[in-house]
Design an enzyme around this catalytic site. Structure first.
Site, PDB file in Angstrom:
ATOM      1  N   HIS A 373       0.798  -1.231   0.000  1.00  0.00           N
ATOM      2  CA  HIS A 373       0.000   0.000   0.000  1.00  0.00           C
ATOM      3  C   HIS A 373       0.829   1.278   0.000  1.00  0.00           C
ATOM      4  CE1 HIS A 373      -3.998  -1.812   0.846  1.00  0.00           C
ATOM      5  NE2 HIS A 373      -3.280  -2.746   1.445  1.00  0.00           N
ATOM      6  N   LYS A 566      -8.326  14.281   4.908  1.00  0.00           N
ATOM      7  CA  LYS A 566      -7.536  13.049   4.898  1.00  0.00           C
ATOM      8  C   LYS A 566      -6.504  13.193   6.002  1.00  0.00           C
ATOM      9  CE  LYS A 566      -6.499  14.108   0.467  1.00  0.00           C
ATOM     10  NZ  LYS A 566      -6.780  12.976  -0.397  1.00  0.00           N
ATOM     11  N   ARG A 567      -5.746  12.121   6.300  1.00  0.00           N
ATOM     12  CA  ARG A 567      -4.703  12.261   7.303  1.00  0.00           C
ATOM     13  C   ARG A 567      -3.755  13.394   6.915  1.00  0.00           C
ATOM     14  NH1 ARG A 567      -4.437   8.362  11.530  1.00  0.00           N
ATOM     15  NH2 ARG A 567      -2.529   9.457  12.048  1.00  0.00           N
ATOM     16  N   LYS A 572       0.964  14.421   1.435  1.00  0.00           N
ATOM     17  CA  LYS A 572      -0.385  14.754   0.938  1.00  0.00           C
ATOM     18  C   LYS A 572      -0.541  16.265   0.704  1.00  0.00           C
ATOM     19  CE  LYS A 572      -2.534  10.825   3.403  1.00  0.00           C
ATOM     20  NZ  LYS A 572      -3.158   9.978   2.364  1.00  0.00           N
ATOM     21  N   THR A 677      -8.517   6.905  -1.902  1.00  0.00           N
ATOM     22  CA  THR A 677      -9.857   6.371  -2.137  1.00  0.00           C
ATOM     23  C   THR A 677     -10.915   7.456  -1.920  1.00  0.00           C
ATOM     24  OG1 THR A 677      -9.602   5.445   0.085  1.00  0.00           O
ATOM     25  CG2 THR A 677      -9.518   3.912  -1.763  1.00  0.00           C
ATOM     26  N   LYS A 681     -14.716   8.727  -3.637  1.00  0.00           N
ATOM     27  CA  LYS A 681     -15.940   9.052  -2.894  1.00  0.00           C
ATOM     28  C   LYS A 681     -16.482  10.418  -3.305  1.00  0.00           C
ATOM     29  CE  LYS A 681     -14.039   6.313   0.794  1.00  0.00           C
ATOM     30  NZ  LYS A 681     -13.132   6.323   1.947  1.00  0.00           N
TER      31      LYS A 681
HETATM   32  C1  NBG Z   1      -2.536   3.729   2.009  1.00  0.00           C
HETATM   33  C2  NBG Z   1      -2.159   4.682   0.876  1.00  0.00           C
HETATM   34  C3  NBG Z   1      -3.393   5.176   0.142  1.00  0.00           C
HETATM   35  C4  NBG Z   1      -4.251   4.002  -0.288  1.00  0.00           C
HETATM   36  C5  NBG Z   1      -4.561   3.129   0.925  1.00  0.00           C
HETATM   37  C6  NBG Z   1      -5.370   1.913   0.547  1.00  0.00           C
HETATM   38  C7  NBG Z   1      -0.995   2.964   3.790  1.00  0.00           C
HETATM   39  C8  NBG Z   1       0.284   2.276   4.091  1.00  0.00           C
HETATM   40  N1  NBG Z   1      -1.295   3.134   2.498  1.00  0.00           N
HETATM   41  O1  NBG Z   1      -3.018   5.904  -0.998  1.00  0.00           O
HETATM   42  O2  NBG Z   1      -1.438   5.761   1.388  1.00  0.00           O
HETATM   43  O3  NBG Z   1      -5.436   4.445  -0.882  1.00  0.00           O
HETATM   44  O4  NBG Z   1      -3.360   2.687   1.526  1.00  0.00           O
HETATM   45  O5  NBG Z   1      -4.730   1.165  -0.410  1.00  0.00           O
HETATM   46  O6  NBG Z   1      -1.697   3.352   4.669  1.00  0.00           O
END
Ligand code: NBG
Length: 838
Positions: A373, A566-567, A572, A677, A681
């Site tokens: 991820h 988002k976080r 980001k 994601t 949304k």
């Molecule tokens: C996160 C990514 C996102 C991605 C999500 C789900 C981790 C390690 N990765 O971009 O930063 O959408 O995983 O795949 O949290």
């Protein structure tokens, strides 16, 4: 199927089978019964919390009978099952989702109204189940919804944290973390005190000879007990109700040490118990960051060992041979957090079941799939060899053996490449030595996937390049992420969902999202556009009310709502956003009143948590709030610009925010956001997006068309050269950004010193995230957004067109791809009229 009641007595059971409610009266009866009996309240003594509890219990009863039957059916049919191992499941609220998936929300709404409650208020009583940090945990939750909806025999396995992600309060512009104790009353979990597993830690490994064979025995460690808690996962419009099993830790062998208690040593009599319970006490609050803490490794092994014990126990019931294990079991590793499962299964097969190493390893590698991820180096898990040795001595030996055999095979294939061996070794020869979990996950799995096309390409060409050479390209694949349209459209935006249904021939689009394409032929329909616009406006009014209630700031719902939730993370780039906001503010200030009158009013909305230890992320939150404090009370500016930071962003807030955005920001440095994601949304809810060519933005663009998205910034292939130039060439800062920095340094937004590190990161420390390189293009693109928004008719047309082309991004599509390409599992057909299925 196992059953303890003998045939002659079963008649009585059959006669008394539970029938679930199907109408308003039946529902009301259940609510009243639960209020009086389960909640032990006297008649008429019912507040909103009790109404929530009783409604949840009524639906839970219903789910659990479906759950029982689903389990019986799966056991009876005994087909291959999927196990999704994830340290995070960011579920959010359950009641609304359960009512909609079961299809009885209207019944509940009418029933509650008769009993004196508004369903919206009742639903809001629920505490979010926040057992995750961000996208990774929410993806797991969307996948569970799709697995059940598509009738796959599937289980989720996770940890039952007593404390989920912390609650965020904003005090004087700063983030303050407050513990999230969510288990006070949780009707959605079933403790299974009979399903327990003893988990071992520490100790040593001894060689023993049994029947002429030398085996390794792991002995004399500490034992902690894992207790199962089950959460039913209802599919949409199907009786299939799958299980999410969360493990809770408990001292093994009794509550506390009676010996010590008797001798008056009260404190230490409970110490063991407390130490054991600490394991599942709290979710680590880092997103995209790993910090090698012993307790985290303990959590991982505890969860993985309990889950594998459970999976193996279930497999053994069918009395098949071990070689059939991969035909019955697919285990997906959600990131590297459960990688020890590979080692644990090898240990079970070799040490306990007595299989030969090679035979066992063949079974193991055929069973596992690994999803990566992130490519961010700080997020890739590594554990010090010494720590693994101490906590899991036998596992370390197995890891060394896995590595030995792996490196031998590499050496054979690449005889002259010593450096290759060093690069791909599971053990990093650093000081201290480290176990590279991603490499172990690759070596122990038959498929490795990324989560969007660009990301899957990047892992093949960067961090896992050598492994593509070793295994060939077929081991690596892509499954672009998706989201469940049930929660993220039907539940979050009921009016839009209804309008869409009226144009797409009913609710079938919720199960086949490609049916959204029928919307496109209505784009020119004036009445349809008007209704569409009205719904968006109403959603904005609702958000404006929330903003007023929580921050005191009044925003005009006719403004352009610009959202980044988002976080908080430097990659980001919320800092790019807030610098852009300051630039807008300065431009407005420089205008004459007449010029200002021609400007488009905008509300910049931020939300998101910073990891408690991530100092820079917290400074970004502070800057956003400091800018808001100045701008929001500037009378020259009025409605033209408002800056809002929404406290405690979580799943249930996202359900309110996504439907209310006009434009949302997905502006990571190219090549850093694996997928994202929330971008999906927002578009699905009729908002446009501004974004970089990163993660799933690229595929969203391909699907909805370039004219419906605002892309800007450098491309991922240019990032390395730019970074290199920053460090080794002369580094000039964008002149507009420089003005923004100067304004901050003048003290316009409070003590400049507070923000000096953020500025220095760009000016002096190489601008790793390319904020300056992308600034000009970012500002220009926001001007295009303003211009586009002025033509409301065309804007709405873009939104409708985009939604009509979003069919690809359903998590149902993802799950079908995983099922076909990685798991090799089939759905189990359900006959709604029989518990056994056809
Ligand atoms: C996160 C990514 C996102 C991605 C999500 C789900 C981790 C390690 N990765 O971009 O930063 O959408 O995983 O795949 O949290």
């Amino acid at each position: 199927v196992e059953a303890s009641i003998p045939e002659p007595q079963r008649e009585a059971w059959k006669r008394n089978q539970i029938t679930s409610f199907t109408d308003k009266d039946g529902f009301e009866k259940e609510v009243v019964r639960h209020v009086e009996t389960t909640l032990a309240r006297s008649m008429f003594n019912c507040d909103e919390i009790a109404a929530y509890s009783a409604t949840s219990l009524a639906f839970r009863d219903r789910l659990i009978t479906h759950w029982n039957r689903t389990q019986q059916r799966q056991t009876y049919r005994d087909t291959k099952r999927v196990y999704y191992l994830s340290l995070e499941f960011l579920m959010g609220r359950a009641l609304d989702n359960a009512m909609l998936n079961v299809g009885l929300k209207n019944v509940a709404q009418d029933g509650l109204a008769e009993l004196g409650f508004r369903i919206e208020d009742v639903v809001k009583q629920e505490h979010d189940a926040a057992l995750g940090n961000g996208g990774l945990g929410r993806l797991a939750a969307c996948f569970l919804d799709s697995l059940a909806t598509l009738n796959f025999p599937a289980w989720g396995y996770g940890l039952r944290y007593r404390y989920g992600i912390f609650k965020q309060e904003i005090i004087d512009g700063y983030q303050v973390e407050v513990p999230d104790y969510w288990l006070d009353f949780n009707p959605w979990e079933f403790p299974r005190h009979d399903v327990t597993v003893d988990i071992q830690f520490f100790g040593q490994v001894n060689k023993k000879t049994v029947g002429g064979k030398t085996i390794s025995v792991w002995e004399a460690g500490e034992i902690v007990q894992a207790v199962a808690y089950d959460v039913p996962i209802p599919g949409y419009d199907t009786p299939t109700t799958n299980n999410l099993r969360l493990w809770s830790s408990k001292a093994s062998g009794g509550e506390f040490d009676f010996q010590k208690f008797n001798s008056g040593d009260y404190e230490s009599s409970v110490a063991d118990q407390q130490r054991a319970e600490t394991i599942s006490a709290v979710l680590y609050p880092n997103d995209n960051l790993e910090r090698g803490k012993e307790l985290r490794l303990k959590q991982q092994y505890f969860w993985v060992a309990a889950s594998l014990y459970d999976i193996v126990r279930r497999f053994k019931k069918s009395r098949r041979s071990w070689n059939e294990f991969p035909d019955q079991v697919a285990i997906q590793l959600n990131d590297t957090h459960p990688t020890l499962a590979i080692v644990e299964l090898q240990r079970i097969l070799v040490d306990i079941e007595g299989l030969e190493w090679d035979n066992a390893w063949e079974i193991v590698t055929s069973t596992f799939g690994y999803t990566n991820h992130t490519v961010l180096p700080e997020a890739l898990e590594k554990w010090p060899v010494g720590l693994v040795q101490h906590l899991l001595p036998r596992h370390l030996q197995i890891i060394y053996d896995i590595n030995l055999f792996f490196l031998q095979s590499v050496e054979k294939a690449f005889p002259d490449d010593r450096d290759m061996l060093r690069r791909v070794s599971i053990i990093e020869e650093s000081q201290p030595k480290m176990v590279r979990m991603a490499f172990l996950a690759i070596v122990g799995s038959h498929k490795v996937n990324g989560v969007a096309e660009l990301h899957s390409d990047l892992i093949k060409t960067t961090i896992f390049k050598d492994f593509v050479e070793i295994y060939g390209p077929d081991k690596f694949t892509n499954v672009t992420n998706g989201i469940t349209p049930r929660r993220w459209l039907h539940q979050a935006n009921p009016r839009l969902s209804e309008l869409i249904a009226s144009k797409c021939g009913g609710n079938d689009f919720l199960k086949d999202l490609t049916l959204l394409n029928q919307l496109e032929k209505h784009v020119e329909d004036k009445q349809f556009r008007k209704e569409w616009a009205e719904i968006k406006y109403a959603n904005k009014v609702r958000l404006a009310k929330h903003i007023k209630d929580t921050t005191g700031v009044v925003v005009n719902p006719a403004s352009l709502f610009d959202v980044q939730v988002k976080r908080i993370h430097e990659y980001k780039r919320q800092q790019l956003n807030i610098f852009g906001v300051i630039h807008r503010y300065l431009s407005l200030k420089a205008m004459t009143p007449d010029q200002r009158k021609k400007q488009l009013p905008r509300v910049s909305i931020f939300g998101g948590k910073a990891a408690p230890g991530y100092w820079m992320a917290k400074q970004i939150i502070h800057l956003i709030n400091s800018v808001g404090a100045v701008v929001n009370k500037d009378e020259d500016i009025g409605d033209l610009l408002k800056v809002i930071f929404l406290e405690d962003y979580n799943v249930s807030k996202a359900e309110m925010i996504c439907p209310a955005s006009d434009i949302s920001e997905h502006i990571s440095t190219a090549g850093t956001e694996a997928s994202g994601t929330s971008n999906m949304k927002f578009v699905l809810n009729g908002g446009l997006i501004i974004g970089t060519c990163d993660g799933a933005n690229i595929e969203i663009t391909r699907e909805i068309g370039e004219s419906n998205i605002f892309l800007f910034g450098n491309l991922s292939e240019d990032v390395e050269d730019l970074r290199h130039a920053h460090t080794y060439g002369s580094h000039t800062i964008d002149s507009d950004l420089d003005k923004v920095f100067n304004e901050i340094e003048k003290g316009t937004f409070g003590t400049p010193h507070d923000f000096s590190a953020m500025i220095a990161a760009v000016r002096q420390h190489g601008d790793y995230y390319l904020v300056s390189d992308d600034f000009h293009s970012y500002i220009e693109t926001h001007q295009l957004v303003d211009e586009a928004y002025r033509n409301q008719d065309e804007w709405i047309a873009k939104c409708i067109t985009s939604v009509s082309r979003m069919g690809f991004f359903t998590s149902d599509r993802c799950i079908n791809e995983y099922a076909e390409e990685i798991w090799n599992v089939e759905p189990l057909a359900v006959d709604r009229h029989s518990i056994w299925g056809p």
